[in-house]
Motif scaffolding. Structure first.
Motif, PDB file in Angstrom:
ATOM      1  N   GLY A   1       0.812  -1.209   0.000  1.00  0.00           N
ATOM      2  CA  GLY A   1       0.000   0.000   0.000  1.00  0.00           C
ATOM      3  C   GLY A   1       0.847   1.263   0.000  1.00  0.00           C
ATOM      4  N   VAL A   2       1.937   1.251   0.731  1.00  0.00           N
ATOM      5  CA  VAL A   2       2.829   2.409   0.761  1.00  0.00           C
ATOM      6  C   VAL A   2       3.473   2.606  -0.606  1.00  0.00           C
ATOM      7  CG1 VAL A   2       5.004   3.269   1.736  1.00  0.00           C
ATOM      8  CG2 VAL A   2       3.268   2.291   3.234  1.00  0.00           C
ATOM      9  N   VAL A   3       3.847   1.517  -1.254  1.00  0.00           N
ATOM     10  CA  VAL A   3       4.444   1.604  -2.584  1.00  0.00           C
ATOM     11  C   VAL A   3       3.433   2.155  -3.591  1.00  0.00           C
ATOM     12  CG1 VAL A   3       5.458   0.253  -4.461  1.00  0.00           C
ATOM     13  CG2 VAL A   3       6.110  -0.216  -2.103  1.00  0.00           C
ATOM     14  N   VAL A   4       2.195   1.662  -3.536  1.00  0.00           N
ATOM     15  CA  VAL A   4       1.144   2.141  -4.444  1.00  0.00           C
ATOM     16  C   VAL A   4       0.874   3.627  -4.187  1.00  0.00           C
ATOM     17  CG1 VAL A   4      -1.336   1.963  -4.950  1.00  0.00           C
ATOM     18  CG2 VAL A   4       0.068  -0.099  -4.810  1.00  0.00           C
ATOM     19  N   LEU A   5       0.799   4.008  -2.940  1.00  0.00           N
ATOM     20  CA  LEU A   5       0.550   5.411  -2.608  1.00  0.00           C
ATOM     21  C   LEU A   5       1.700   6.306  -3.072  1.00  0.00           C
ATOM     22  CD1 LEU A   5      -1.293   7.489  -1.315  1.00  0.00           C
ATOM     23  CD2 LEU A   5      -0.194   7.000   0.873  1.00  0.00           C
ATOM     24  N   ALA A   6       2.934   5.876  -2.859  1.00  0.00           N
ATOM     25  CA  ALA A   6       4.089   6.674  -3.293  1.00  0.00           C
ATOM     26  C   ALA A   6       4.115   6.822  -4.806  1.00  0.00           C
ATOM     27  CB  ALA A   6       5.379   6.034  -2.790  1.00  0.00           C
ATOM     28  N   ALA A   7       3.834   5.737  -5.523  1.00  0.00           N
ATOM     29  CA  ALA A   7       3.807   5.813  -6.983  1.00  0.00           C
ATOM     30  C   ALA A   7       2.675   6.729  -7.445  1.00  0.00           C
ATOM     31  CB  ALA A   7       3.638   4.415  -7.575  1.00  0.00           C
ATOM     32  N   GLY A   8       1.520   6.627  -6.804  1.00  0.00           N
ATOM     33  CA  GLY A   8       0.401   7.501  -7.148  1.00  0.00           C
ATOM     34  C   GLY A   8       0.713   8.963  -6.890  1.00  0.00           C
ATOM     35  N   LEU A   9       1.358   9.241  -5.781  1.00  0.00           N
ATOM     36  CA  LEU A   9       1.745  10.631  -5.476  1.00  0.00           C
ATOM     37  C   LEU A   9       2.741  11.164  -6.498  1.00  0.00           C
ATOM     38  CD1 LEU A   9       2.066  10.622  -1.597  1.00  0.00           C
ATOM     39  CD2 LEU A   9       0.527  12.022  -2.964  1.00  0.00           C
ATOM     40  N   ALA A  10       3.674  10.319  -6.933  1.00  0.00           N
ATOM     41  CA  ALA A  10       4.650  10.746  -7.931  1.00  0.00           C
ATOM     42  C   ALA A  10       3.967  11.092  -9.249  1.00  0.00           C
ATOM     43  CB  ALA A  10       5.693   9.659  -8.138  1.00  0.00           C
ATOM     44  N   VAL A  11       3.055  10.246  -9.690  1.00  0.00           N
ATOM     45  CA  VAL A  11       2.327  10.513 -10.936  1.00  0.00           C
ATOM     46  C   VAL A  11       1.449  11.748 -10.778  1.00  0.00           C
ATOM     47  CG1 VAL A  11       0.546   9.608 -12.490  1.00  0.00           C
ATOM     48  CG2 VAL A  11       2.416   8.133 -11.723  1.00  0.00           C
ATOM     49  N   PHE A  12       0.742  11.868  -9.659  1.00  0.00           N
ATOM     50  CA  PHE A  12      -0.120  13.017  -9.411  1.00  0.00           C
ATOM     51  C   PHE A  12       0.700  14.312  -9.434  1.00  0.00           C
ATOM     52  CE2 PHE A  12      -1.991  16.118  -6.495  1.00  0.00           C
ATOM     53  CZ  PHE A  12      -3.264  16.247  -7.040  1.00  0.00           C
ATOM     54  N   THR A  13       1.839  14.307  -8.784  1.00  0.00           N
ATOM     55  CA  THR A  13       2.685  15.498  -8.733  1.00  0.00           C
ATOM     56  C   THR A  13       3.184  15.871 -10.125  1.00  0.00           C
ATOM     57  OG1 THR A  13       3.359  14.959  -6.486  1.00  0.00           O
ATOM     58  CG2 THR A  13       4.762  16.485  -7.699  1.00  0.00           C
ATOM     59  N   ALA A  14       3.611  14.879 -10.893  1.00  0.00           N
ATOM     60  CA  ALA A  14       4.096  15.166 -12.245  1.00  0.00           C
ATOM     61  C   ALA A  14       2.984  15.741 -13.122  1.00  0.00           C
ATOM     62  CB  ALA A  14       4.667  13.896 -12.867  1.00  0.00           C
ATOM     63  N   LEU A  15       1.812  15.137 -13.075  1.00  0.00           N
ATOM     64  CA  LEU A  15       0.704  15.634 -13.899  1.00  0.00           C
ATOM     65  C   LEU A  15       0.205  17.002 -13.426  1.00  0.00           C
ATOM     66  CD1 LEU A  15      -1.284  12.346 -14.502  1.00  0.00           C
ATOM     67  CD2 LEU A  15       0.079  13.638 -16.150  1.00  0.00           C
ATOM     68  N   HIS A  16       0.152  17.189 -12.109  1.00  0.00           N
ATOM     69  CA  HIS A  16      -0.250  18.498 -11.572  1.00  0.00           C
ATOM     70  C   HIS A  16       0.720  19.577 -12.037  1.00  0.00           C
ATOM     71  CE1 HIS A  16      -0.547  21.769  -8.658  1.00  0.00           C
ATOM     72  NE2 HIS A  16      -1.826  21.446  -8.607  1.00  0.00           N
ATOM     73  N   THR A  17       1.998  19.275 -12.004  1.00  0.00           N
ATOM     74  CA  THR A  17       3.003  20.236 -12.440  1.00  0.00           C
ATOM     75  C   THR A  17       2.844  20.552 -13.921  1.00  0.00           C
ATOM     76  OG1 THR A  17       4.521  19.430 -10.745  1.00  0.00           O
ATOM     77  CG2 THR A  17       5.485  20.671 -12.560  1.00  0.00           C
ATOM     78  N   LEU A  18       2.555  19.529 -14.716  1.00  0.00           N
ATOM     79  CA  LEU A  18       2.353  19.739 -16.147  1.00  0.00           C
ATOM     80  C   LEU A  18       1.176  20.681 -16.400  1.00  0.00           C
ATOM     81  CD1 LEU A  18       2.950  18.947 -19.142  1.00  0.00           C
ATOM     82  CD2 LEU A  18       1.265  17.129 -18.811  1.00  0.00           C
ATOM     83  N   TYR A  19       0.037  20.435 -15.758  1.00  0.00           N
ATOM     84  CA  TYR A  19      -1.136  21.293 -15.961  1.00  0.00           C
ATOM     85  C   TYR A  19      -0.892  22.694 -15.405  1.00  0.00           C
ATOM     86  CZ  TYR A  19      -3.433  16.951 -17.190  1.00  0.00           C
ATOM     87  OH  TYR A  19      -3.758  15.766 -17.773  1.00  0.00           O
ATOM     88  N   TRP A  20      -0.178  22.790 -14.287  1.00  0.00           N
ATOM     89  CA  TRP A  20       0.147  24.097 -13.713  1.00  0.00           C
ATOM     90  C   TRP A  20       1.035  24.882 -14.683  1.00  0.00           C
ATOM     91  CZ3 TRP A  20       5.250  25.373 -12.279  1.00  0.00           C
ATOM     92  CH2 TRP A  20       5.379  26.611 -11.675  1.00  0.00           C
ATOM     93  N   TRP A  21       2.055  24.217 -15.243  1.00  0.00           N
ATOM     94  CA  TRP A  21       2.990  24.888 -16.149  1.00  0.00           C
ATOM     95  C   TRP A  21       2.271  25.376 -17.406  1.00  0.00           C
ATOM     96  CZ3 TRP A  21       7.636  26.887 -15.695  1.00  0.00           C
ATOM     97  CH2 TRP A  21       8.347  27.225 -16.835  1.00  0.00           C
TER      98      TRP A  21
END
Length: 154
Positions: free
Chosen positions: A54-74
């Motif tokens: 669960g921690v691995v899934v959450l960390a991977a999800g946070l990484a993808v979320f952060t990357a996509l959020h940054t893309l839309y923000w940029w």
């Protein structure tokens, strides 16, 4: 002119919809991350105790979320803001890294204990300290340069 405003509004609405969808997925990953307690399979013994899946899934999800959020923000920034961030990251990040790195090296050579007393003085702890110090120095340099960029143009 009116067409440009309408197109910009539509693009902003699409970005907001994408961010709302990503937030729902992140919430679902949080539920999975908290509830899945089985150890991560195929974890090398040399790395120590395996984290839960669960921690691995959450960390991977946070990484993808952060990357996509940054893309839309940029994509939502105007050209002046993009230039400010690029300039600040290049000059502030690099100069902050050089100054911060020099400060850590000088402090270490002077015999200053850089680790808290509760942290064991191992090679891994010193490496982690170096990474954290480099990131912090770059972030401070970036912040100072970003503020300076906007101050100089007002």
């Amino acid at each position: 002119m009116n067409t440009e405003i309408t197109a910009a509004g539509a693009a902003a609405a699409r970005n907001k919809k994408k961010m709302d969808d990503l937030t729902v997925v992140l919430c679902a990953l949080t539920v999975v991350g908290v509830s899945a307690t089985a150890a991560t399979p195929f974890w090398p013994d040399a790395w120590g105790r395996a984290p839960s899946i669960g921690v691995v899934v959450l960390a991977a999800g946070l990484a993808v979320f952060t990357a996509l959020h940054t893309l839309y923000w940029w994509r939502g920034l105007d050209e002046a803001a993009k230039e400010a961030h690029k300039w600040a990251w290049w000059w502030g990040g690099n100069l902050g890294f050089v100054v911060g790195g020099a400060a850590v090296v000088i402090a270490a050579l002077a015999g200053v204990n850089l680790l808290p007393a509760a942290v064991p003085h191992t090679d891994a702890a010193l490496i982690a300290l170096g990474v954290a110090a480099a990131f912090a120095a770059q972030a401070v340099g970036y912040g100072v340069a970003w503020c300076g960029w906007w101050f100089a143009r007002r």
